[in-house]
Design a protein around this motif. Structure first.
Motif, PDB file in Angstrom:
ATOM      1  N   GLU A  63       0.802  -1.332  -0.165  1.00 57.54           N
ATOM      2  CA  GLU A  63       0.062  -0.036   0.026  1.00 57.54           C
ATOM      3  C   GLU A  63       0.906   1.317  -0.030  1.00 57.54           C
ATOM      4  O   GLU A  63       0.601   2.193  -0.761  1.00 57.54           O
ATOM      5  CB  GLU A  63      -0.892  -0.071   1.050  1.00 57.54           C
ATOM      6  CG  GLU A  63      -2.179  -0.961   1.186  1.00 57.54           C
ATOM      7  CD  GLU A  63      -2.887  -1.102   2.255  1.00 57.54           C
ATOM      8  OE1 GLU A  63      -3.784   0.045   2.486  1.00 57.54           O
ATOM      9  OE2 GLU A  63      -2.730  -1.941   3.360  1.00 57.54           O
ATOM     10  N   ARG A  66       2.361   1.785  -3.405  1.00 60.92           N
ATOM     11  CA  ARG A  66       1.442   2.502  -4.299  1.00 60.92           C
ATOM     12  C   ARG A  66       1.224   3.940  -3.858  1.00 60.92           C
ATOM     13  O   ARG A  66       0.693   4.590  -4.946  1.00 60.92           O
ATOM     14  CB  ARG A  66      -0.096   1.643  -4.196  1.00 60.92           C
ATOM     15  CG  ARG A  66       0.047   0.398  -4.936  1.00 60.92           C
ATOM     16  CD  ARG A  66      -1.244  -0.363  -5.169  1.00 60.92           C
ATOM     17  NE  ARG A  66      -1.882  -0.581  -3.904  1.00 60.92           N
ATOM     18  CZ  ARG A  66      -1.832  -1.645  -3.274  1.00 60.92           C
ATOM     19  NH1 ARG A  66      -1.295  -2.601  -3.632  1.00 60.92           N
ATOM     20  NH2 ARG A  66      -2.447  -1.959  -2.087  1.00 60.92           N
ATOM     21  N   MET A  67       1.232   4.547  -2.843  1.00 58.16           N
ATOM     22  CA  MET A  67       0.921   5.803  -2.428  1.00 58.16           C
ATOM     23  C   MET A  67       2.188   6.499  -2.871  1.00 58.16           C
ATOM     24  O   MET A  67       1.907   7.603  -3.339  1.00 58.16           O
ATOM     25  CB  MET A  67       0.878   5.859  -0.852  1.00 58.16           C
ATOM     26  CG  MET A  67      -0.351   5.353  -0.194  1.00 58.16           C
ATOM     27  SD  MET A  67      -0.471   4.876   1.543  1.00 58.16           S
ATOM     28  CE  MET A  67      -0.249   6.379   2.227  1.00 58.16           C
ATOM     29  N   GLN A  69       4.157   5.747  -5.504  1.00 55.53           N
ATOM     30  CA  GLN A  69       4.080   5.840  -6.940  1.00 55.53           C
ATOM     31  C   GLN A  69       2.956   6.775  -7.433  1.00 55.53           C
ATOM     32  O   GLN A  69       3.271   7.211  -8.351  1.00 55.53           O
ATOM     33  CB  GLN A  69       3.631   4.364  -7.358  1.00 55.53           C
ATOM     34  CG  GLN A  69       4.659   3.206  -7.128  1.00 55.53           C
ATOM     35  CD  GLN A  69       6.313   3.901  -7.655  1.00 55.53           C
ATOM     36  OE1 GLN A  69       6.579   3.869  -8.829  1.00 55.53           O
ATOM     37  NE2 GLN A  69       7.108   3.699  -6.999  1.00 55.53           N
ATOM     38  N   THR A  70       2.029   7.069  -6.806  1.00 58.33           N
ATOM     39  CA  THR A  70       0.983   8.049  -7.212  1.00 58.33           C
ATOM     40  C   THR A  70       1.227   9.420  -6.753  1.00 58.33           C
ATOM     41  O   THR A  70       0.547  10.157  -7.124  1.00 58.33           O
ATOM     42  CB  THR A  70      -0.323   7.680  -6.718  1.00 58.33           C
ATOM     43  OG1 THR A  70      -0.426   7.587  -5.492  1.00 58.33           O
ATOM     44  CG2 THR A  70      -0.729   6.289  -7.483  1.00 58.33           C
ATOM     45  N   ASP A  71       2.302   9.725  -6.013  1.00 54.40           N
ATOM     46  CA  ASP A  71       2.552  11.095  -5.507  1.00 54.40           C
ATOM     47  C   ASP A  71       3.696  11.588  -6.515  1.00 54.40           C
ATOM     48  O   ASP A  71       4.793  11.065  -6.453  1.00 54.40           O
ATOM     49  CB  ASP A  71       2.993  10.669  -4.102  1.00 54.40           C
ATOM     50  CG  ASP A  71       3.485  12.262  -3.631  1.00 54.40           C
ATOM     51  OD1 ASP A  71       4.253  13.294  -3.794  1.00 54.40           O
ATOM     52  OD2 ASP A  71       2.540  12.693  -2.378  1.00 54.40           O
ATOM     53  N   ALA A  72       3.250  12.788  -7.024  1.00 53.87           N
ATOM     54  CA  ALA A  72       4.450  13.343  -8.080  1.00 53.87           C
ATOM     55  C   ALA A  72       5.422  13.735  -7.323  1.00 53.87           C
ATOM     56  O   ALA A  72       6.810  13.443  -8.039  1.00 53.87           O
ATOM     57  CB  ALA A  72       3.598  14.560  -8.583  1.00 53.87           C
ATOM     58  N   LYS A  75       7.361   9.871  -6.468  1.00 52.63           N
ATOM     59  CA  LYS A  75       7.584   8.817  -7.387  1.00 52.63           C
ATOM     60  C   LYS A  75       8.819   8.127  -8.058  1.00 52.63           C
ATOM     61  O   LYS A  75       9.241   7.122  -8.399  1.00 52.63           O
ATOM     62  CB  LYS A  75       6.468   8.633  -8.379  1.00 52.63           C
ATOM     63  CG  LYS A  75       6.612   9.856  -9.414  1.00 52.63           C
ATOM     64  CD  LYS A  75       5.388   9.778 -10.582  1.00 52.63           C
ATOM     65  CE  LYS A  75       5.739  10.936 -11.319  1.00 52.63           C
ATOM     66  NZ  LYS A  75       4.499  11.008 -12.358  1.00 52.63           N
ATOM     67  N   GLN A  97       4.021  -3.411  -8.391  1.00 56.05           N
ATOM     68  CA  GLN A  97       3.455  -2.233  -7.719  1.00 56.05           C
ATOM     69  C   GLN A  97       4.327  -1.230  -7.857  1.00 56.05           C
ATOM     70  O   GLN A  97       4.063   0.013  -7.582  1.00 56.05           O
ATOM     71  CB  GLN A  97       3.068  -2.483  -6.227  1.00 56.05           C
ATOM     72  CG  GLN A  97       2.210  -3.755  -5.814  1.00 56.05           C
ATOM     73  CD  GLN A  97       1.007  -3.458  -6.356  1.00 56.05           C
ATOM     74  OE1 GLN A  97       0.334  -2.423  -6.251  1.00 56.05           O
ATOM     75  NE2 GLN A  97       0.492  -4.486  -7.185  1.00 56.05           N
ATOM     76  N   GLY A  98       5.754  -1.337  -8.267  1.00 53.59           N
ATOM     77  CA  GLY A  98       6.705  -0.301  -8.411  1.00 53.59           C
ATOM     78  C   GLY A  98       8.050  -0.479  -7.518  1.00 53.59           C
ATOM     79  O   GLY A  98       8.928   0.501  -7.711  1.00 53.59           O
TER      80      GLY A  98
END
Length: 121
Positions: A63, A66-67, A69-72, A75, A97-98
């Motif tokens: 989790e 993912r958080m 990876q989605t934060d500019a 990431k 997931q990254g």
């Protein structure tokens, strides 16, 4: 000095990783939960690497990955998973997931540091 955030809820593993990394010349910050790590990242958004356990008491390391990876702002920080979950599916899912690498506990110190060096730029 390169900085590394270790997100690990097991005190022994956290101390061992911190010891290896500080001896190798890295600055280390630790968090024992996903929420604690996320709060720290909101005010310190530039560690050079995150080492992340998967199985934790509140939210999983997946989790947090993912958080991030989605934060500019976050990431681009490489994530190495370090988990006792050793099945190929666990590795596949974490990298999907990254995550950039996956280390299975228990690990050899050289394997751990070699993986860190590969991903700290």
């Amino acid at each position: 000095m390169k900085s590394i955030l270790i997100v690990e809820d097991t005190p022994t593993d956290q101390r061992m990783m911190t010891g290896f990394l500080t001896q190798a010349g890295f600055g280390v910050t630790t968090a024992t939960s996903v929420d604690e790590a996320w709060q720290w990242l909101q005010t310190h958004p530039s560690p050079d690497l995150i080492i992340l356990d998967i199985v934790m008491p509140d939210k999983s390391g997946l989790e947090l990955c993912r958080m991030v990876q989605t934060d500019a702002q976050l990431k681009s920080i490489p994530i190495i998973f370090c988990s006792c979950k050793g099945e190929e599916f666990d590795r596949f899912w974490a990298l999907r997931q990254g995550g950039k690498a996956y280390i299975v506990k228990p690990f050899a110190p050289k394997e751990f540091l070699d993986t860190v060096y590969q991903h700290v730029h």
